[in-house]
Design a protein around this motif. Sequence first.
Motif, PDB file in Angstrom:
ATOM      1  N   GLY C 114      17.212  53.882  60.297  1.00 36.95           N
ATOM      2  CA  GLY C 114      15.703  53.818  61.369  1.00 36.95           C
ATOM      3  C   GLY C 114      17.584  54.108  62.257  1.00 36.95           C
ATOM      4  N   TYR C 115      18.204  53.267  62.809  1.00 36.88           N
ATOM      5  CA  TYR C 115      18.902  52.850  63.685  1.00 36.88           C
ATOM      6  C   TYR C 115      19.852  53.559  63.695  1.00 36.88           C
ATOM      7  CZ  TYR C 115      18.508  50.554  67.986  1.00 36.88           C
ATOM      8  OH  TYR C 115      18.447  49.966  69.003  1.00 36.88           O
ATOM      9  N   GLY C 116      20.957  54.012  62.959  1.00 35.64           N
ATOM     10  CA  GLY C 116      21.636  54.613  62.140  1.00 35.64           C
ATOM     11  C   GLY C 116      22.285  55.548  62.485  1.00 35.64           C
ATOM     12  N   PRO C 117      23.662  56.480  63.062  1.00 32.97           N
ATOM     13  CA  PRO C 117      23.333  57.629  62.832  1.00 32.97           C
ATOM     14  C   PRO C 117      22.397  58.795  61.891  1.00 32.97           C
ATOM     15  CG  PRO C 117      25.368  56.797  62.030  1.00 32.97           C
ATOM     16  CD  PRO C 117      24.540  55.893  61.829  1.00 32.97           C
ATOM     17  N   ARG C 118      22.288  59.591  62.453  1.00 33.75           N
ATOM     18  CA  ARG C 118      21.275  60.713  62.749  1.00 33.75           C
ATOM     19  C   ARG C 118      21.980  61.382  60.288  1.00 33.75           C
ATOM     20  NH1 ARG C 118      17.721  63.581  64.335  1.00 33.75           N
ATOM     21  NH2 ARG C 118      17.153  65.364  62.430  1.00 33.75           N
ATOM     22  N   TRP C 119      23.565  61.203  60.582  1.00 29.32           N
ATOM     23  CA  TRP C 119      23.603  62.068  59.563  1.00 29.32           C
ATOM     24  C   TRP C 119      23.781  61.134  58.036  1.00 29.32           C
ATOM     25  CZ3 TRP C 119      28.024  59.373  56.962  1.00 29.32           C
ATOM     26  CH2 TRP C 119      28.320  58.409  57.607  1.00 29.32           C
ATOM     27  N   LEU C 120      24.099  59.672  58.482  1.00 29.68           N
ATOM     28  CA  LEU C 120      23.416  58.426  57.502  1.00 29.68           C
ATOM     29  C   LEU C 120      22.366  58.599  56.956  1.00 29.68           C
ATOM     30  CD1 LEU C 120      25.238  56.944  56.488  1.00 29.68           C
ATOM     31  CD2 LEU C 120      24.733  54.841  57.586  1.00 29.68           C
ATOM     32  N   ASP C 121      21.296  58.460  58.127  1.00 34.04           N
ATOM     33  CA  ASP C 121      20.103  58.459  58.153  1.00 34.04           C
ATOM     34  C   ASP C 121      19.789  59.696  57.193  1.00 34.04           C
ATOM     35  OD1 ASP C 121      17.602  58.186  58.094  1.00 34.04           O
ATOM     36  OD2 ASP C 121      17.077  59.427  59.670  1.00 34.04           O
ATOM     37  N   ASN C 122      19.921  60.772  57.474  1.00 39.66           N
ATOM     38  CA  ASN C 122      19.806  62.505  55.974  1.00 39.66           C
ATOM     39  C   ASN C 122      20.407  62.132  54.858  1.00 39.66           C
ATOM     40  OD1 ASN C 122      18.301  63.388  58.271  1.00 39.66           O
ATOM     41  ND2 ASN C 122      20.596  64.814  58.915  1.00 39.66           N
ATOM     42  N   VAL C 123      21.583  61.018  54.595  1.00 40.28           N
ATOM     43  CA  VAL C 123      22.477  60.623  53.099  1.00 40.28           C
ATOM     44  C   VAL C 123      21.429  60.340  52.527  1.00 40.28           C
ATOM     45  CG1 VAL C 123      23.972  59.851  52.091  1.00 40.28           C
ATOM     46  CG2 VAL C 123      24.845  62.064  54.222  1.00 40.28           C
ATOM     47  N   LEU C 124      20.674  58.499  53.067  1.00 42.03           N
ATOM     48  CA  LEU C 124      19.859  58.118  52.746  1.00 42.03           C
ATOM     49  C   LEU C 124      18.411  58.937  52.187  1.00 42.03           C
ATOM     50  CD1 LEU C 124      21.256  55.109  54.437  1.00 42.03           C
ATOM     51  CD2 LEU C 124      21.779  55.361  52.694  1.00 42.03           C
ATOM     52  N   ILE C 125      18.178  58.966  53.175  1.00 40.35           N
ATOM     53  CA  ILE C 125      16.420  59.855  52.870  1.00 40.35           C
ATOM     54  C   ILE C 125      16.803  60.729  51.154  1.00 40.35           C
ATOM     55  CG2 ILE C 125      15.182  61.278  53.660  1.00 40.35           C
ATOM     56  CD1 ILE C 125      14.222  58.539  54.508  1.00 40.35           C
ATOM     57  N   LEU C 126      17.606  61.472  51.358  1.00 41.32           N
ATOM     58  CA  LEU C 126      18.106  62.656  50.784  1.00 41.32           C
ATOM     59  C   LEU C 126      18.589  61.730  49.239  1.00 41.32           C
ATOM     60  CD1 LEU C 126      17.872  65.703  50.030  1.00 41.32           C
ATOM     61  CD2 LEU C 126      20.617  65.256  49.805  1.00 41.32           C
ATOM     62  N   LEU C 127      18.543  60.784  49.369  1.00 39.75           N
ATOM     63  CA  LEU C 127      19.385  59.684  47.821  1.00 39.75           C
ATOM     64  C   LEU C 127      18.265  58.468  47.968  1.00 39.75           C
ATOM     65  CD1 LEU C 127      22.045  59.052  46.764  1.00 39.75           C
ATOM     66  CD2 LEU C 127      22.327  56.989  48.422  1.00 39.75           C
ATOM     67  N   PHE C 128      16.958  58.158  48.268  1.00 35.37           N
ATOM     68  CA  PHE C 128      16.090  57.729  47.964  1.00 35.37           C
ATOM     69  C   PHE C 128      14.850  58.727  47.269  1.00 35.37           C
ATOM     70  CE2 PHE C 128      16.374  55.106  51.984  1.00 35.37           C
ATOM     71  CZ  PHE C 128      17.618  54.056  51.816  1.00 35.37           C
ATOM     72  N   ASP C 129      15.126  59.836  47.732  1.00 35.35           N
ATOM     73  CA  ASP C 129      14.256  60.916  47.490  1.00 35.35           C
ATOM     74  C   ASP C 129      14.571  61.852  46.116  1.00 35.35           C
ATOM     75  OD1 ASP C 129      12.746  60.931  49.103  1.00 35.35           O
ATOM     76  OD2 ASP C 129      13.480  63.004  50.286  1.00 35.35           O
ATOM     77  N   ALA C 130      16.100  61.265  45.861  1.00 37.81           N
ATOM     78  CA  ALA C 130      16.442  61.874  44.450  1.00 37.81           C
ATOM     79  C   ALA C 130      16.083  60.437  43.373  1.00 37.81           C
ATOM     80  CB  ALA C 130      17.886  62.012  44.836  1.00 37.81           C
TER      81      ALA C 130
END
Lengths: 328, 314, 291
Positions: C114-130
């Motif tokens: 939530g607080y970090g850079p946008r790209w990291l957020d996207n990677v993490l979200i994708l990981l969580f969804d997977a």
Amino acid sequence: MPVLSVTGLNVRFSTEDGSVHALKDVSFDVPERRIVGVVGESGCGKSTLINAILGLLAKNGEVSKGSILFQGDRDLTKLGATEMRALRGEEIATVFQDPMGALNPVFSVGQQMVNVQYRSGLSKAEKRKRASEMLKQVRIPDAEAALSRYPYEFSGGMTQRIAIAMALMMEPALLIADEPTTALDATLEVATIELLQELQVKIGCSVLFISHHLGVVAELCEDVVVMYAGEVVERGTVRQVFNDPRHPYTVRLLECDPARQKKRMRHLPTIPGEIPDLRARPEGCIFAPRCHRRFGACANTPPDMETGTGHVARCFLADQPEPVGAQG
Amino acid sequence: MLNYAIKRLGLAVVIVSVAMFLLFSMIYLIPGDPASVALGPRATEAMKAALRERMGLDQPIWVQFWNFYSGAWTGDLGTEILSERPVLTVVMEQLPYTVALIVGGISWSVALGIPLGCLAAVRRGGWVDRIVGVLSVAVIAVPSFVIAIYALLIFAVWLQWLPAIGAGEPGEPGDQLVHLILPSLAVGIGWVGYIARMVRASMLEVLEASHIRTAYAFGLPDNQIIYRYALSIAILPTVTLLGIGIGQMLSSAVFAEIVFSRPGVGKLVYDAILTRNFPVVTGAVLVTTAFFVLLNLIADLIVGALDPRVRSNF
Amino acid sequence: MSEAISEPVIALGRGARSLRRLLREPLGAFGLFLVVAVIGAAVFADLLASADPSRISPRDRFMPPGAEHLLGTDQLGRDLFSRVLHGGRIALTVALGSTGVSLLIGIALGLISGYGPRWLDNVLILLFDAIKSFPTVMLALAFVTLFGPSLTAVVVVVIIINVPGYARIIRTQTIALKNAEFVTAAQSMGASTARILRVHVLPNVIGPILILASMDIPVVIAIEAGMSFLGLGVRPPTPSWGAILNDGFASIRESVWIVVAGGIPIILTTLGFTFLGETLRDVFDPRLKAR
């Protein structure tokens, strides 16, 4: 014989914090083929009044006293649920304020208009025909195709016209219009009012028109009922009430109507004070705490004083009018 | 609508791809190499080398991943270690049994959950509402395999009303249906609770809506208003919920298949674990994951199709 | 500053009031009673059950409940009452331990996302969804196949399953707070990111997440029992409710008491934690009900 005759109506709601006396001694008539306006601020009991007439009071609400005579013979406060339901939609139709929310979003307009005719005994094709004819009357373009469309596909003004069509399709004796134009912009408001007027003449029904817009009421209605905190403080013809108001509340209300401002003012005038807490209805005149003409007698309940034919005000000073704009 | 479908499909493909990557990393991270894990401690070096070569484990890791990834999309999930049959074939043989079980579970949950939720909403605050509320929480809380075992104990062992094990005679739908009753009840019962709660909540919300007030003002019969006008809206979130639910039902189905000794993907994976047949495990996990993602996608699209308001937004 | 001082006092007062409200709800009181009973039984297992949970006595196999063995004995003649109490220790340790670790990891990842850079957020979200796209049991089965059955495997599986959910909630709340006035103010006064997260963001997101985590405890207990039931969790002879259930299931035609002994504690514990969690949520944070 009036279509609707409300006499001494009292409605109470039982809540966790005690009993709320929402309507107190409400009396007025809706004569045949006339349009009666009900005005008042929000929270004055307009919705409760409608629900009481329709027999749709919430479970914790009840009519504790009084009667609502429909067409002179049936007391709506005494009818059973089945008889009440038979009346709704057939003889008493309703148009509500929020046009976008008034129709079911998952059924097409046609399905809903056919559905409300379930008591007519017509065939499906006949019901559809009647629905599309009614849509034509409220000037929905391409009415036939409109039947198979969904409410969200229409604009606010159009859904309100559809709601009006649905309400008047069964040619009811009484139409209750609950602020039908409040959600519309000014141009649409005028068009909708004219449409209502036209259809009322054509069908020959009476209309109970609820609004807080005094200009619209003056334009459309013949009679007017002024409500304050669950009481009818004044009633009469539009001319009587608007030109010769006898209740201090009506006077204040007229003063506060922006459309009636004679000169430009920096602030819109407001009535000082607040609507009383109906859980503890004060003794005596309900408007007294906010009234600039109050005097000793106001601690007692004022009588309904008739100052002209059918012009009634619930005030001790009804026969001593003050000039409009004398105060504030 | 088409745009929306394509977008959702694209997202699904990405998610399945990442899931495959995770699965692959897991295989790759195993302590020791997969060949020795697969063959067990008694395997000779030569056997391990042969298996390694056959599985492509002697190649660089990115080549291995690419082979795994592209193979999976073309339906090549490798071959079973013992019979050397294609894993996809083996999994697909078992999938219909699991699907039947889940469909049965959904039927139970919908058939019981919707009326109960509806009843609770209409009788809000009454004793029916309270009982439905407590029961819903209870069936959600208790794990499905415990319910499966107790159902088996009561209905199959004590009362002997229903058969205890197996999927019924092939080609006899009646027998197969009877064998489906208990396992599918165990799979679906938790979701009776979820659906009842969801329907109750959305029903209460819908009953407050002004179009319902309009319907009353038009004198429509109460039953029609509640069960047609209101329920047809209140039911919409249930479809999305079921999309999520199918994943959990799949988990319950694994237990139900084992408890009731039914054929199915869960039993297949379980047996494969016991025999260290791990291409079957990864293959089955992949197929079920893809299946699950696909069902979620379908559920979303169904909501779009059912609700004209959602439909209009895309 | 006065706010900081009075906060614990308010919290204490609120705590006592909430406890009273909790006890007024019959379901909440019942849940609390069950949870306290289960925890008590697990903590005092050695005092309450004198028998060794792993001592085999072939002569006493399949004994029904009686004075000597309160819940009877299993197929190896082990005392079921003792095994159930000691099994409770395993269940609760796994539940509390793995939920705690999941919370720590989930909060950390959520704050980063939530607080970090946008790209990291996207990677993490994708990981969580997977991760979320795997059916739970399938993920557990795959994991155990590769790493072998053990208590650690159960804990790791629980963490993998739980973390994405917590992280997503923390992420959403962090993003909502990121633009809140008091955070912007702290930023403009030159507070470091770590300090902002610790002092301003964390206290605001911790409440709801704790309630949600407490509601996940029955789910974790079910996973532990389920995996042990399949023989993929704790190794024998360690007592676990799932393992007892499995023993009983294998010999269901000899004696039903083992299944009863294994299943009832699972039912009571999951019910207790769920009733308690639901009531806590309603009392503390009715907004979460929408979830």
